[in-house]
Scaffold this active site. Sequence first.
Site, PDB file in Angstrom:
ATOM      1  N   HIS A 194     -44.268  62.964  73.255  1.00  0.00           N
ATOM      2  CA  HIS A 194     -45.241  62.848  72.174  1.00  0.00           C
ATOM      3  C   HIS A 194     -45.852  61.455  72.136  1.00  0.00           C
ATOM      4  O   HIS A 194     -45.179  60.463  72.435  1.00  0.00           O
ATOM      5  CB  HIS A 194     -44.603  63.180  70.827  1.00  0.00           C
ATOM      6  CG  HIS A 194     -44.359  64.629  70.653  1.00  0.00           C
ATOM      7  ND1 HIS A 194     -43.220  65.118  70.084  1.00  0.00           N
ATOM      8  CD2 HIS A 194     -45.092  65.709  71.000  1.00  0.00           C
ATOM      9  CE1 HIS A 194     -43.264  66.440  70.078  1.00  0.00           C
ATOM     10  NE2 HIS A 194     -44.388  66.820  70.634  1.00  0.00           N
TER      11      HIS A 194
ATOM     12  N   HIS B 252     -46.172  68.454  78.218  1.00  0.00           N
ATOM     13  CA  HIS B 252     -44.711  68.365  78.283  1.00  0.00           C
ATOM     14  C   HIS B 252     -44.198  68.849  79.640  1.00  0.00           C
ATOM     15  O   HIS B 252     -43.298  68.250  80.226  1.00  0.00           O
ATOM     16  CB  HIS B 252     -44.057  69.181  77.172  1.00  0.00           C
ATOM     17  CG  HIS B 252     -44.172  68.575  75.818  1.00  0.00           C
ATOM     18  ND1 HIS B 252     -43.822  67.269  75.538  1.00  0.00           N
ATOM     19  CD2 HIS B 252     -44.601  69.107  74.640  1.00  0.00           C
ATOM     20  CE1 HIS B 252     -44.029  67.022  74.259  1.00  0.00           C
ATOM     21  NE2 HIS B 252     -44.506  68.123  73.690  1.00  0.00           N
TER      22      HIS B 252
ATOM     23  N   HIS C 169     -51.187  70.895  75.030  1.00  0.00           N
ATOM     24  CA  HIS C 169     -50.074  70.048  74.595  1.00  0.00           C
ATOM     25  C   HIS C 169     -48.784  70.409  75.344  1.00  0.00           C
ATOM     26  O   HIS C 169     -48.096  69.539  75.866  1.00  0.00           O
ATOM     27  CB  HIS C 169     -49.889  70.204  73.079  1.00  0.00           C
ATOM     28  CG  HIS C 169     -48.753  69.419  72.523  1.00  0.00           C
ATOM     29  ND1 HIS C 169     -48.900  68.125  72.075  1.00  0.00           N
ATOM     30  CD2 HIS C 169     -47.445  69.732  72.350  1.00  0.00           C
ATOM     31  CE1 HIS C 169     -47.732  67.675  71.644  1.00  0.00           C
ATOM     32  NE2 HIS C 169     -46.830  68.641  71.797  1.00  0.00           N
ATOM     33  N   GLU C 170     -48.479  71.683  75.404  1.00  0.00           N
ATOM     34  CA  GLU C 170     -47.255  72.116  76.081  1.00  0.00           C
ATOM     35  C   GLU C 170     -47.323  71.885  77.582  1.00  0.00           C
ATOM     36  O   GLU C 170     -46.318  71.574  78.221  1.00  0.00           O
ATOM     37  CB  GLU C 170     -46.943  73.576  75.753  1.00  0.00           C
ATOM     38  CG  GLU C 170     -46.608  73.814  74.283  1.00  0.00           C
ATOM     39  CD  GLU C 170     -45.498  72.904  73.755  1.00  0.00           C
ATOM     40  OE1 GLU C 170     -44.518  72.645  74.490  1.00  0.00           O
ATOM     41  OE2 GLU C 170     -45.602  72.446  72.605  1.00  0.00           O
TER      42      GLU C 170
END
Length: 71
Positions: A24, A18, A14-15
């Site tokens: 998101h 980013h 997930h990071e």
Amino acid sequence: MFFPDSALQWAICHEMGHTLGLDHSTVPEAVMYKQHDVDTWNQKLHQDDINGISFLYPKGKIGRAACRVRV
């Protein structure tokens, strides 16, 4: 603090999204969704994740215009 392996893997994935420029997702099954359920993540990218990264980094454009830095 203890993280089960799958929770840690999800958090890193997930990071990294980013880091690559993704925000998101509104799709609960996507890695880039704002929350994570350890019991339901199948450790695969959702099509929404793939579409987002493909939009930011189109095939054939990497290393040329998409990543050019001006100083």
